[in-house]
Design a protein around this motif. Sequence first.
Motif, PDB file in Angstrom:
ATOM      1  N   PRO A   1      19.189  11.769  -2.651  1.00 20.73           N
ATOM      2  CA  PRO A   1      18.902  10.572  -3.435  1.00 20.73           C
ATOM      3  C   PRO A   1      18.632   9.360  -2.535  1.00 20.73           C
ATOM      4  N   GLY A   2      17.555   8.652  -2.857  1.00 25.76           N
ATOM      5  CA  GLY A   2      17.156   7.481  -2.081  1.00 25.76           C
ATOM      6  C   GLY A   2      16.043   7.755  -1.099  1.00 25.76           C
ATOM      7  N   ALA A   3      15.732   9.027  -0.834  1.00 21.84           N
ATOM      8  CA  ALA A   3      14.601   9.327   0.039  1.00 21.84           C
ATOM      9  C   ALA A   3      13.343   8.745  -0.591  1.00 21.84           C
ATOM     10  N   VAL A   4      12.430   8.292   0.249  1.00 21.00           N
ATOM     11  CA  VAL A   4      11.175   7.714  -0.223  1.00 21.00           C
ATOM     12  C   VAL A   4      10.128   8.822  -0.265  1.00 21.00           C
ATOM     13  N   LEU A   5       9.534   9.013  -1.442  1.00 24.29           N
ATOM     14  CA  LEU A   5       8.491  10.021  -1.614  1.00 24.29           C
ATOM     15  C   LEU A   5       7.152   9.316  -1.768  1.00 24.29           C
ATOM     16  N   VAL A   6       6.144   9.813  -1.073  1.00 23.44           N
ATOM     17  CA  VAL A   6       4.791   9.273  -1.149  1.00 23.44           C
ATOM     18  C   VAL A   6       3.895  10.365  -1.704  1.00 23.44           C
ATOM     19  N   PHE A   7       3.184  10.051  -2.769  1.00 21.55           N
ATOM     20  CA  PHE A   7       2.323  11.014  -3.451  1.00 21.55           C
ATOM     21  C   PHE A   7       0.866  10.603  -3.350  1.00 21.55           C
ATOM     22  N   ASP A   8      -0.006  11.610  -3.270  1.00 25.89           N
ATOM     23  CA  ASP A   8      -1.440  11.368  -3.423  1.00 25.89           C
ATOM     24  C   ASP A   8      -1.722  11.251  -4.914  1.00 25.89           C
ATOM     25  N   ARG A   9      -2.692  10.425  -5.245  1.00 27.02           N
ATOM     26  CA  ARG A   9      -3.183  10.350  -6.613  1.00 27.02           C
ATOM     27  C   ARG A   9      -4.620   9.867  -6.555  1.00 27.02           C
ATOM     28  N   ALA A  10      -5.344  10.091  -7.610  1.00 29.54           N
ATOM     29  CA  ALA A  10      -6.729   9.625  -7.663  1.00 29.54           C
ATOM     30  C   ALA A  10      -6.748   8.110  -7.454  1.00 29.54           C
TER      31      ALA A  10
ATOM     32  N   ARG B   1       0.863  -1.187   0.000  1.00 33.03           N
ATOM     33  CA  ARG B   1       0.000   0.000   0.000  1.00 33.03           C
ATOM     34  C   ARG B   1       0.901   1.240   0.000  1.00 33.03           C
ATOM     35  N   ALA B   2       0.883   1.985  -1.079  1.00 33.48           N
ATOM     36  CA  ALA B   2       1.790   3.131  -1.235  1.00 33.48           C
ATOM     37  C   ALA B   2       1.734   4.086  -0.051  1.00 33.48           C
ATOM     38  N   LYS B   3       0.557   4.391   0.424  1.00 31.05           N
ATOM     39  CA  LYS B   3       0.442   5.381   1.500  1.00 31.05           C
ATOM     40  C   LYS B   3       0.963   4.856   2.838  1.00 31.05           C
ATOM     41  N   SER B   4       1.178   3.542   2.977  1.00 30.37           N
ATOM     42  CA  SER B   4       1.785   3.008   4.203  1.00 30.37           C
ATOM     43  C   SER B   4       3.188   3.565   4.413  1.00 30.37           C
ATOM     44  N   TRP B   5       3.853   3.921   3.306  1.00 26.30           N
ATOM     45  CA  TRP B   5       5.230   4.409   3.389  1.00 26.30           C
ATOM     46  C   TRP B   5       5.342   5.746   4.104  1.00 26.30           C
ATOM     47  N   ALA B   6       4.227   6.443   4.296  1.00 23.58           N
ATOM     48  CA  ALA B   6       4.260   7.714   5.019  1.00 23.58           C
ATOM     49  C   ALA B   6       4.689   7.524   6.471  1.00 23.58           C
ATOM     50  N   ALA B   7       4.600   6.296   6.986  1.00 27.54           N
ATOM     51  CA  ALA B   7       4.969   6.003   8.379  1.00 27.54           C
ATOM     52  C   ALA B   7       6.393   5.461   8.510  1.00 27.54           C
ATOM     53  N   TRP B   8       7.141   5.383   7.427  1.00 23.60           N
ATOM     54  CA  TRP B   8       8.474   4.770   7.444  1.00 23.60           C
ATOM     55  C   TRP B   8       9.563   5.834   7.552  1.00 23.60           C
ATOM     56  N   GLY B   9      10.581   5.563   8.333  1.00 18.11           N
ATOM     57  CA  GLY B   9      11.734   6.458   8.403  1.00 18.11           C
ATOM     58  C   GLY B   9      11.435   7.767   9.117  1.00 18.11           C
ATOM     59  N   SER B  10      12.187   8.774   8.779  1.00 18.10           N
ATOM     60  CA  SER B  10      12.068  10.106   9.388  1.00 18.10           C
ATOM     61  C   SER B  10      11.618  11.106   8.331  1.00 18.10           C
ATOM     62  N   ARG B  11      10.767  12.023   8.731  1.00 16.86           N
ATOM     63  CA  ARG B  11      10.316  13.048   7.786  1.00 16.86           C
ATOM     64  C   ARG B  11      11.472  13.970   7.429  1.00 16.86           C
ATOM     65  N   LEU B  12      11.490  14.374   6.189  1.00 21.80           N
ATOM     66  CA  LEU B  12      12.518  15.291   5.698  1.00 21.80           C
ATOM     67  C   LEU B  12      11.875  16.570   5.189  1.00 21.80           C
ATOM     68  N   ARG B  13      12.509  17.694   5.462  1.00 19.65           N
ATOM     69  CA  ARG B  13      12.072  18.941   4.843  1.00 19.65           C
ATOM     70  C   ARG B  13      12.429  18.864   3.356  1.00 19.65           C
ATOM     71  N   PRO B  14      11.639  19.469   2.481  1.00 18.07           N
ATOM     72  CA  PRO B  14      11.926  19.375   1.046  1.00 18.07           C
ATOM     73  C   PRO B  14      13.345  19.783   0.671  1.00 18.07           C
ATOM     74  N   GLU B  15      13.905  20.754   1.345  1.00 19.47           N
ATOM     75  CA  GLU B  15      15.271  21.179   1.012  1.00 19.47           C
ATOM     76  C   GLU B  15      16.332  20.187   1.486  1.00 19.47           C
TER      77      GLU B  15
ATOM     78  N   ASP C   1      16.416  13.604   8.784  1.00 20.49           N
ATOM     79  CA  ASP C   1      16.197  14.805   9.565  1.00 20.49           C
ATOM     80  C   ASP C   1      14.781  14.726  10.131  1.00 20.49           C
ATOM     81  N   ALA C   2      14.656  14.686  11.424  1.00 21.28           N
ATOM     82  CA  ALA C   2      13.351  14.482  12.066  1.00 21.28           C
ATOM     83  C   ALA C   2      12.474  15.727  12.060  1.00 21.28           C
ATOM     84  N   SER C   3      12.965  16.853  11.558  1.00 26.67           N
ATOM     85  CA  SER C   3      12.142  18.059  11.543  1.00 26.67           C
ATOM     86  C   SER C   3      11.010  17.900  10.548  1.00 26.67           C
ATOM     87  N   PRO C   4       9.832  18.466  10.850  1.00 27.82           N
ATOM     88  CA  PRO C   4       8.725  18.365   9.900  1.00 27.82           C
ATOM     89  C   PRO C   4       9.049  19.064   8.599  1.00 27.82           C
ATOM     90  N   PRO C   5       8.469  18.586   7.494  1.00 27.74           N
ATOM     91  CA  PRO C   5       8.755  19.216   6.199  1.00 27.74           C
ATOM     92  C   PRO C   5       8.190  20.620   6.118  1.00 27.74           C
TER      93      PRO C   5
END
Length: 158
Positions: A93-102, A75-89, A154-158
């Motif tokens: 490479p290798g960071a896991v990105l989770v996207f919303d889609r229809a 389930r793609a959206k399960s990945w939102a709970a993995w690892g540490s959140r990163l600020r966009p900046e 980086d544990a800071s919120p994005p």
Amino acid sequence: MTTASEPAWLRHARSLLGTREIVGRTHNNALIAFLNSARKWNGVIWKDDEMPWCGGFVAACLVAVGVEPVKIAARAKSWAAWGSRLRPERLAPGAVLVFDRAGGGHVGFYVGEDATAYHVLGGNQGNAVTVMLAPTWRSVTCAAASPSTHGRADASPP
């Protein structure tokens, strides 16, 4: 372009670029076996290559190099709970990105960006392992990296 500083799971994912599912009654058995290498975490067992497999691809790449993926990885959206959140900046490479889609979500590995798009290496992108361009305005629900194996966490919120 592969670099030595990339995490092992991204180097493994790059080695699979061009892997394709076979549309129709015949299936890519090597792809199915690869996806099922992470069956302990996927929450499903792939029997064909017709069901969505972006989450299974990310999980299998991690498992191939000894990193534990998220539970229910298929389930793609399960990945939102993995690892540490990163600020966009702070994306690397290798960071896991989770996207919303229809109809659900999509997950893949960050490999770069330009002024208008994230460059995402992932599975089930046009029925294959490819690098797609995801517009930066598209909703990124999470950016994560394994804190134990990817030094840019980086544990800071994005």
